[in-house]
Scaffold this motif. Structure first.
Motif, short mmCIF file in Angstrom:
data_model
loop_
_atom_site.label_atom_id
_atom_site.label_comp_id
_atom_site.label_asym_id
_atom_site.label_seq_id
_atom_site.Cartn_x
_atom_site.Cartn_y
_atom_site.Cartn_z
N UNK A 129 -10.29 10.35 8.99
CA UNK A 129 -9.34 9.44 9.64
C UNK A 129 -8.30 8.99 8.62
N UNK A 130 -7.03 9.07 9.00
CA UNK A 130 -5.96 8.64 8.11
C UNK A 130 -4.76 8.24 8.94
N UNK A 131 -3.90 7.42 8.35
CA UNK A 131 -2.65 7.10 9.04
C UNK A 131 -1.48 7.25 8.08
N UNK A 132 -0.37 7.70 8.66
CA UNK A 132 0.83 8.03 7.90
C UNK A 132 1.98 7.16 8.41
N UNK A 133 2.86 6.77 7.49
CA UNK A 133 4.10 6.12 7.93
C UNK A 133 5.21 6.45 6.94
N UNK A 134 6.44 6.32 7.42
CA UNK A 134 7.61 6.54 6.57
C UNK A 134 7.94 5.22 5.87
N UNK A 135 7.90 5.22 4.55
CA UNK A 135 8.26 4.04 3.77
C UNK A 135 9.75 4.10 3.48
N UNK A 136 10.50 3.15 4.06
CA UNK A 136 11.95 3.18 3.93
C UNK A 136 12.40 2.94 2.49
N UNK A 137 11.68 2.06 1.76
CA UNK A 137 12.07 1.78 0.38
C UNK A 137 11.85 2.98 -0.52
N UNK A 138 10.72 3.67 -0.34
CA UNK A 138 10.42 4.84 -1.15
C UNK A 138 11.10 6.10 -0.63
N UNK A 139 11.56 6.04 0.62
CA UNK A 139 12.24 7.18 1.26
C UNK A 139 11.34 8.42 1.31
N UNK A 140 10.07 8.18 1.66
CA UNK A 140 9.13 9.30 1.78
C UNK A 140 7.94 8.85 2.62
N UNK A 141 7.18 9.82 3.15
CA UNK A 141 5.97 9.45 3.89
C UNK A 141 4.85 9.03 2.95
N UNK A 142 3.99 8.15 3.44
CA UNK A 142 2.83 7.64 2.71
C UNK A 142 1.62 7.80 3.62
N UNK A 143 0.47 8.12 3.02
CA UNK A 143 -0.76 8.21 3.80
C UNK A 143 -1.77 7.20 3.27
N UNK A 144 -2.50 6.55 4.16
CA UNK A 144 -3.58 5.64 3.81
C UNK A 144 -4.79 6.00 4.66
N UNK A 145 -5.98 5.75 4.10
CA UNK A 145 -7.19 6.01 4.86
C UNK A 145 -8.24 4.95 4.53
N UNK A 146 -9.14 4.68 5.49
CA UNK A 146 -10.14 3.63 5.30
C UNK A 146 -11.12 3.99 4.19
#
Length: 213
Positions: free
Chosen positions: A97-114
């Motif tokens: 399980x993981x979730x992804x979002x676009x970080x506007x400050x970093x200008x790239x996608x980031x992934x986080x997982x529990x």
């Protein structure tokens, strides 16, 4: 000391549980009752509780100089957006399980997982992101900072949803509270199942190109 003496009453003030402080809007200080919306503090990469009037001020992208963005209440589903086993390995995610979002400050996608410690963050190579999610209508629909692509892999398939970012962090918190052992244990698995049951009920099918409502 008599239990009714003034001294005993004074001691009880310190040992008795104190009532929980009411939640307040982190912008105007208004007391919040019941469910409420959240804002993303883009600079601090943090969630802030907000009352309805304050949250409405930040519904428009770029409002208030762009520091805060209101988290929308949108849920979309697309089973075709689930990465296959090879693509999941390319993303180098060690859990299901993981979730992804676009970080506007970093200008790239980031992934986080529990994890037992909370949300574990990992970098996503932009080229790998494009190769894995470039054809995904959910990924193309993501609003930076405030929405996530939440993926759960199971066997040869799985589930993929576009969700508000605060719900993804809610999942991380629920799993952390119940986590036991190496794989989370039965408590965490029950929380995970309940969470995804709720997503299935909330999510609408993602609109297809040429068929937008």
């Amino acid at each position: 000391m008599s239990p009714q003496s003034p001294a005993a009453a004074g001691l009880r003030r310190f040992v008795a549980p104190r009532p929980a402080a009411p939640e307040r809007c982190e912008l105007c200080g208004a007391t919040l009752t019941g469910p409420h919306r959240h804002l993303v503090d883009v600079d601090q990469r943090a969630l802030a509780c907000a009352c309805t009037p304050c949250s409405l001020l930040f519904d428009r992208p770029g409002a208030g100089g762009g520091r805060f963005a209101a988290v929308p209440d949108r849920y979309l589903a697309d089973p075709n957006s689930v990465p296959d086993a090879v693509a999941w390995q390319r993303l180098r995610i060690p859990v299901s399980v993981a979730f992804f979002f676009h970080n506007a400050s970093l200008e790239r996608p980031v992934v986080l997982y529990p994890s037992p410690a909370g949300a574990t963050e990992s970098d996503v190579d932009p080229g790998t992101w494009e190769a894995v999610f470039g054809d995904s209508p959910l990924a193309r629909a993501l609003r930076p900072d405030v929405e996530t692509l939440l993926v759960r892999r199971e066997g040869d398939g799985g589930e993929c949803y576009l969700t508000p970012v605060d719900r993804a962090y809610e999942l991380v918190g629920r799993l952390r509270l119940t986590w036991q052992g190496f794989d989370g244990g039965p408590g965490a698995r029950a929380e995970l199942a309940a969470f995804f049951d709720d997503l299935r009920q909330r999510a609408a099918p993602v609109p297809r190109e040429g068929n937008r409502s």
